[in-house]
Design a protein around this motif. Structure first.
Motif, mmCIF file in Angstrom:
data_model
loop_
_atom_site.group_PDB
_atom_site.id
_atom_site.type_symbol
_atom_site.label_atom_id
_atom_site.label_comp_id
_atom_site.label_asym_id
_atom_site.label_seq_id
_atom_site.Cartn_x
_atom_site.Cartn_y
_atom_site.Cartn_z
ATOM 1 N N ALA A 93 -8.843 0.305 -1.438
ATOM 2 C CA ALA A 93 -8.086 -0.467 -0.490
ATOM 3 C C ALA A 93 -8.412 -2.030 -0.791
ATOM 4 O O ALA A 93 -7.458 -3.090 -0.750
ATOM 5 C CB ALA A 93 -8.572 -0.234 1.002
ATOM 6 N N ALA A 94 -9.788 -2.273 -0.932
ATOM 7 C CA ALA A 94 -9.945 -3.653 -1.510
ATOM 8 C C ALA A 94 -9.292 -4.027 -2.616
ATOM 9 O O ALA A 94 -8.969 -5.369 -2.649
ATOM 10 C CB ALA A 94 -11.546 -3.684 -1.740
ATOM 11 N N TRP A 95 -9.134 -3.478 -3.690
ATOM 12 C CA TRP A 95 -8.135 -3.558 -4.884
ATOM 13 C C TRP A 95 -6.839 -3.833 -4.448
ATOM 14 O O TRP A 95 -6.289 -4.944 -4.953
ATOM 15 C CB TRP A 95 -8.493 -2.423 -5.860
ATOM 16 N N LEU A 96 -6.374 -3.203 -3.669
ATOM 17 C CA LEU A 96 -5.095 -3.328 -2.951
ATOM 18 C C LEU A 96 -4.893 -4.729 -2.353
ATOM 19 O O LEU A 96 -3.817 -5.435 -2.478
ATOM 20 C CB LEU A 96 -4.623 -2.305 -2.151
ATOM 21 N N GLY A 97 -5.900 -4.993 -1.562
ATOM 22 C CA GLY A 97 -5.951 -6.282 -0.938
ATOM 23 C C GLY A 97 -5.911 -7.368 -1.909
ATOM 24 O O GLY A 97 -5.289 -8.434 -1.576
ATOM 25 N N ARG A 98 -6.557 -7.353 -3.052
ATOM 26 C CA ARG A 98 -6.587 -8.511 -4.050
ATOM 27 C C ARG A 98 -5.215 -8.676 -4.506
ATOM 28 O O ARG A 98 -4.862 -9.761 -4.630
ATOM 29 C CB ARG A 98 -7.662 -8.327 -4.967
ATOM 30 N N ARG A 99 -4.618 -7.244 -4.816
ATOM 31 C CA ARG A 99 -3.043 -7.536 -5.191
ATOM 32 C C ARG A 99 -2.251 -8.210 -4.164
ATOM 33 O O ARG A 99 -1.379 -9.019 -4.561
ATOM 34 C CB ARG A 99 -2.772 -5.947 -5.622
ATOM 35 N N GLU A 100 -2.527 -8.002 -3.169
ATOM 36 C CA GLU A 100 -1.695 -8.457 -2.166
ATOM 37 C C GLU A 100 -1.769 -9.847 -1.954
ATOM 38 O O GLU A 100 -0.892 -10.588 -1.799
ATOM 39 C CB GLU A 100 -1.961 -7.790 -0.628
ATOM 40 N N ARG A 101 -3.103 -10.391 -1.781
ATOM 41 C CA ARG A 101 -3.241 -11.673 -1.790
ATOM 42 C C ARG A 101 -2.809 -12.604 -3.189
ATOM 43 O O ARG A 101 -2.205 -13.809 -2.961
ATOM 44 C CB ARG A 101 -4.783 -12.240 -1.811
ATOM 45 N N ASP A 102 -3.052 -11.686 -4.310
ATOM 46 C CA ASP A 102 -2.557 -12.536 -5.518
ATOM 47 C C ASP A 102 -0.933 -12.772 -5.651
ATOM 48 O O ASP A 102 -0.458 -13.817 -5.989
ATOM 49 C CB ASP A 102 -3.016 -11.936 -6.787
ATOM 50 N N GLY A 103 -0.378 -11.655 -5.104
ATOM 51 C CA GLY A 103 1.172 -11.504 -5.248
ATOM 52 C C GLY A 103 1.743 -12.271 -3.803
ATOM 53 O O GLY A 103 2.886 -12.446 -3.526
ATOM 54 N N GLU A 104 0.807 -12.582 -2.815
ATOM 55 C CA GLU A 104 1.205 -13.285 -1.524
ATOM 56 C C GLU A 104 2.219 -12.489 -0.797
ATOM 57 O O GLU A 104 3.183 -12.890 -0.243
ATOM 58 C CB GLU A 104 1.619 -14.645 -1.716
ATOM 59 N N ALA A 105 2.105 -10.945 -1.024
ATOM 60 C CA ALA A 105 2.790 -10.130 -0.198
ATOM 61 C C ALA A 105 2.125 -8.917 0.061
ATOM 62 O O ALA A 105 1.421 -8.293 -0.751
ATOM 63 C CB ALA A 105 4.065 -9.859 -1.318
ATOM 64 N N LEU A 106 2.239 -8.409 1.527
ATOM 65 C CA LEU A 106 1.709 -7.227 1.849
ATOM 66 C C LEU A 106 2.637 -6.016 1.691
ATOM 67 O O LEU A 106 3.862 -6.024 1.492
ATOM 68 C CB LEU A 106 1.605 -7.165 3.469
ATOM 69 N N LEU A 107 2.192 -5.033 1.109
ATOM 70 C CA LEU A 107 2.867 -3.575 0.638
ATOM 71 C C LEU A 107 2.891 -2.567 1.551
ATOM 72 O O LEU A 107 1.946 -2.411 2.537
ATOM 73 C CB LEU A 107 2.222 -3.186 -0.812
ATOM 74 N N TRP A 108 4.108 -2.162 1.795
ATOM 75 C CA TRP A 108 4.350 -1.036 3.083
ATOM 76 C C TRP A 108 5.178 0.199 2.377
ATOM 77 O O TRP A 108 6.091 0.003 1.489
ATOM 78 C CB TRP A 108 5.421 -1.675 4.007
ATOM 79 N N VAL A 109 4.960 1.309 2.785
ATOM 80 C CA VAL A 109 5.427 2.396 2.633
ATOM 81 C C VAL A 109 6.333 3.022 3.614
ATOM 82 O O VAL A 109 5.907 2.870 4.795
ATOM 83 C CB VAL A 109 4.424 3.644 1.980
#
Length: 197
Positions: A138-154
């Motif tokens: 989850a922390a890794w996903l959070g870093r991707r979200e911050r880097d991409g400035e977009a939250l991921l949803w399913v």
């Protein structure tokens, strides 16, 4: 832009779903390991703890990296969420995941307790390692979200059809929102302050 149905859908945060199992697995594992230390077991406590430590590390690494490529592919193809899409609250996503997996969690806990009669504490430490791995993912996903400035949803319907797995076979693509959308921060933790959608 992702391919697929663009009708309005209920959406759950990917990181929140991943993180939902972390705390139950961690605490059930710690509890099972603690009880397991009270039992001498076949191997003895020292060997049990050493074996458990190895299992903790292995489980943490495997869970952290499991299907990471699939998450990356889905994130790359994420389409922008529509204005009519419904963003599921963090608490609802967590509750739904834990309710859907409560029997699996119970069975895993009982198995960890039972294994203490052979190898004390090892089963509990394995469970705790899985919980730690989910938190790290989850922390890794959070870093991707911050880097991409977009939250991921399913999509919630895809999530439900695949046993609550946010990178399962039925999940065709993710949707994205701005970094301030919803009530969970990047990585799925609670926001410390209320954010505007």
């Amino acid at each position: 832009m992702a391919r697929g149905d663009r009708r309005a859908q209920g959406l759950a945060r990917v990181a929140v779903v991943v993180r939902s199992g972390a705390a139950p697995l961690w605490w059930l594992g710690v509890f099972a390991a603690g009880i397991g230390l009270l039992v001498p077991g076949i191997t003895g406590r020292r060997i049990g703890v050493l074996a458990g430590a190895a299992l903790f590390i292995i489980a943490g690494v495997v869970v952290t990296y499991w299907r990471r490529r699939r998450y990356v592919e889905l994130a790359r193809s994420a389409a922008r969420a529509g204005k009519h899409d419904v963003l599921q609250d963090r608490a609802v996503s967590v509750r739904n995941w834990r309710r859907g997996h409560r029997w699996w969690l119970l069975l895993a806990f009982l198995a960890a307790l039972g294994s203490a009669f052979a190898v004390p504490a090892a089963g509990g430490m394995l469970l705790a390692g899985c919980g730690a791995g989910l938190r790290l993912k989850a922390a890794w996903l959070g870093r991707r979200e911050r880097d991409g400035e977009a939250l991921l949803w399913v999509r919630v319907d895809w999530l439900g059809a695949d046993g609550g797995r946010p990178a399962g076979k039925t999940v065709k693509a993710y949707r994205g929102t701005g970094i301030a959308a919803g009530d969970a921060a990047p990585g799925g933790a609670r926001r410390r302050t209320a954010a505007l959608v």
